[in-house]
Design a protein around this motif. Sequence first.
Motif, mmCIF file in Angstrom:
data_model
loop_
_atom_site.group_PDB
_atom_site.id
_atom_site.type_symbol
_atom_site.label_atom_id
_atom_site.label_comp_id
_atom_site.label_asym_id
_atom_site.label_seq_id
_atom_site.Cartn_x
_atom_site.Cartn_y
_atom_site.Cartn_z
ATOM 1 N N LEU A 252 0.821 -1.209 0.000
ATOM 2 C CA LEU A 252 0.000 0.000 0.000
ATOM 3 C C LEU A 252 0.856 1.260 0.000
ATOM 4 C CD1 LEU A 252 -2.771 1.364 0.189
ATOM 5 C CD2 LEU A 252 -2.654 1.085 2.686
ATOM 6 N N SER A 253 1.929 1.275 0.784
ATOM 7 C CA SER A 253 2.747 2.483 0.899
ATOM 8 C C SER A 253 3.397 2.855 -0.429
ATOM 9 C CB SER A 253 3.823 2.285 1.973
ATOM 10 O OG SER A 253 4.596 1.132 1.688
ATOM 11 N N THR A 254 3.961 1.865 -1.128
ATOM 12 C CA THR A 254 4.572 2.144 -2.430
ATOM 13 C C THR A 254 3.519 2.578 -3.432
ATOM 14 O OG1 THR A 254 6.343 0.541 -2.012
ATOM 15 C CG2 THR A 254 5.968 1.188 -4.295
ATOM 16 N N THR A 255 2.333 1.986 -3.360
ATOM 17 C CA THR A 255 1.238 2.387 -4.244
ATOM 18 C C THR A 255 0.901 3.858 -4.046
ATOM 19 O OG1 THR A 255 0.294 0.151 -4.159
ATOM 20 C CG2 THR A 255 -1.153 1.913 -4.906
ATOM 21 N N ILE A 256 0.850 4.296 -2.797
ATOM 22 C CA ILE A 256 0.531 5.698 -2.507
ATOM 23 C C ILE A 256 1.623 6.621 -3.036
ATOM 24 C CG2 ILE A 256 0.203 7.387 -0.657
ATOM 25 C CD1 ILE A 256 -1.104 5.149 0.983
ATOM 26 N N VAL A 257 2.898 6.240 -2.837
ATOM 27 C CA VAL A 257 4.013 7.061 -3.333
ATOM 28 C C VAL A 257 3.944 7.183 -4.851
ATOM 29 C CG1 VAL A 257 6.520 7.168 -3.597
ATOM 30 C CG2 VAL A 257 5.537 6.554 -1.389
ATOM 31 N N ILE A 258 3.697 6.071 -5.532
ATOM 32 C CA ILE A 258 3.595 6.090 -6.994
ATOM 33 C C ILE A 258 2.454 7.001 -7.432
ATOM 34 C CG2 ILE A 258 3.028 4.702 -9.017
ATOM 35 C CD1 ILE A 258 4.475 2.358 -7.694
ATOM 36 N N CYS A 259 1.297 6.841 -6.811
ATOM 37 C CA CYS A 259 0.124 7.631 -7.201
ATOM 38 C C CYS A 259 0.347 9.123 -6.987
ATOM 39 C CB CYS A 259 -1.109 7.158 -6.421
ATOM 40 S SG CYS A 259 -1.724 5.534 -6.928
ATOM 41 N N VAL A 260 0.963 9.494 -5.869
ATOM 42 C CA VAL A 260 1.217 10.907 -5.590
ATOM 43 C C VAL A 260 2.156 11.500 -6.638
ATOM 44 C CG1 VAL A 260 2.317 12.508 -3.978
ATOM 45 C CG2 VAL A 260 0.730 10.789 -3.127
ATOM 46 N N SER A 261 3.219 10.787 -6.981
ATOM 47 C CA SER A 261 4.164 11.300 -7.980
ATOM 48 C C SER A 261 3.502 11.440 -9.344
ATOM 49 C CB SER A 261 5.388 10.385 -8.079
ATOM 50 O OG SER A 261 5.021 9.091 -8.539
ATOM 51 N N LEU A 262 2.637 10.499 -9.696
ATOM 52 C CA LEU A 262 1.959 10.560 -10.988
ATOM 53 C C LEU A 262 0.917 11.672 -11.022
ATOM 54 C CD1 LEU A 262 1.498 6.732 -11.690
ATOM 55 C CD2 LEU A 262 3.275 8.265 -12.535
ATOM 56 N N VAL A 263 0.249 11.896 -9.900
ATOM 57 C CA VAL A 263 -0.716 12.998 -9.823
ATOM 58 C C VAL A 263 -0.002 14.335 -10.008
ATOM 59 C CG1 VAL A 263 -2.224 14.277 -8.245
ATOM 60 C CG2 VAL A 263 -2.459 11.797 -8.455
ATOM 61 N N VAL A 264 1.183 14.476 -9.424
ATOM 62 C CA VAL A 264 1.962 15.712 -9.590
ATOM 63 C C VAL A 264 2.314 15.925 -11.057
ATOM 64 C CG1 VAL A 264 4.183 16.808 -9.086
ATOM 65 C CG2 VAL A 264 2.860 15.749 -7.239
ATOM 66 N N VAL A 265 2.732 14.850 -11.735
ATOM 67 C CA VAL A 265 3.063 14.949 -13.156
ATOM 68 C C VAL A 265 1.844 15.383 -13.963
ATOM 69 C CG1 VAL A 265 3.773 13.655 -15.205
ATOM 70 C CG2 VAL A 265 4.945 13.278 -13.029
ATOM 71 N N ILE A 266 0.690 14.773 -13.679
ATOM 72 C CA ILE A 266 -0.540 15.124 -14.399
ATOM 73 C C ILE A 266 -0.933 16.567 -14.115
ATOM 74 C CG2 ILE A 266 -3.026 14.651 -14.531
ATOM 75 C CD1 ILE A 266 -2.357 11.694 -14.077
#
Length: 395
Positions: free
Chosen positions: A166-180
């Motif tokens: 879950l923690s890595t999933t959240i980190v990935i999602c946050v970084s991708l949201v910033v890119v978007i």
Amino acid sequence: MFKVWERYDLKKYRWSVLLMIILLCTAGIYVLSKVQGEDFDMVPRQIKGLIGGVILAIFVSMFDYHFVCKFSALMYIVNFVLLYIVKYVDYFNVARGGVNRWIGIPNEANKRFEFQVSELTKIVLVICLATMLNCLMNRIKQGYILLLAVLMLALPVGLVFIQPDLSTTIVICVSLVVVIFASGITYKLLLPIVAVAIPVAAGLFWYVQQDFQVLLSDSQQSRILSLLHPESHSDLLWQQDNSVTAIASGGLTGKIFSGDGVLGAKNIPVVESDFIFSGMAEAFGFLGSCAIVIIILMISFQCFIIAKKAPDYLGRLLALGIGTIYIFQAFVNIGVVTMLLPNTGIPLPFVSYGLSSLMCNMIGIGIVLNIGIVKKKEKNQIDLDFGVIPKKGEL
């Protein structure tokens, strides 16, 4: 590829970023030598990883990021296959604590080369998303672009989530949201999504606390409940309790400088990786802990500065996404060891023991360093080397 050397301004190469990383890694190795258990190979492995990682970062920084991004589709496919193997191919996957996060290659000595694929996924998905958005830059304000991005990212992110991680999933999602968010997608599309996402997030937070929830595993749910209701789950908080005790015992300047070389943090499970910050706080004290946090922030901010000065749209998105990974992952890691967040396994960038995390972070830094040395094109310069179609009137 070698024709692009004339595009580099090596005077702008940020050696200071590599020096800060070496300082972080060295501090981590020193604490590791004080807290490691029976596995006395940890320190020499991490030293070799540091040397190899710095060489890798410099090597990657010499490849133009446009050239690297040409292989984004291949990266996506290979990463997806590796994530699938981690979860579903028993011969290669390595399970620890009931989770499958590592891929391993057995040999005759019954030892494994192990690699945590989700660490690579963080970098690969930022590259893939930035490349896709760059290709569709002229249509970025159209709603279907966001849908395409979500569809492309859903499968690999889902495989990381069901490991479960879950923690890595959240980190990935946050970084991708910033890119978007930084891509220039219209606010007319983003604002309604945010307006819906906030109540949905609140609803999910309530839902995962219920007995009938199915999104999280029992262990993940228990960790969340233990932080919200410590009086009912005290047995699940002992690792974080010991972490906070170790941090407090470091005082202002730490035990190392007071002459006490024995660290109580060595009794914390996984202190060499997920809880390395508690060992560093005990060793170097409050002042040393602040210094560690400041250095990590400076590395991330250097990524953001490079993003601001990037020669083009693609470079800006890459540097922003990679910098976000480092700063947010550090936030989650330190939040866990200080008992501000539920206990979850995630390493502290450039500090925690583990070659998978270190090498993937070095690859990310190499890409960012390359963005920093690529010269901006002249206003009327036509870019034919990378297959960019000239705009009308440029020929």
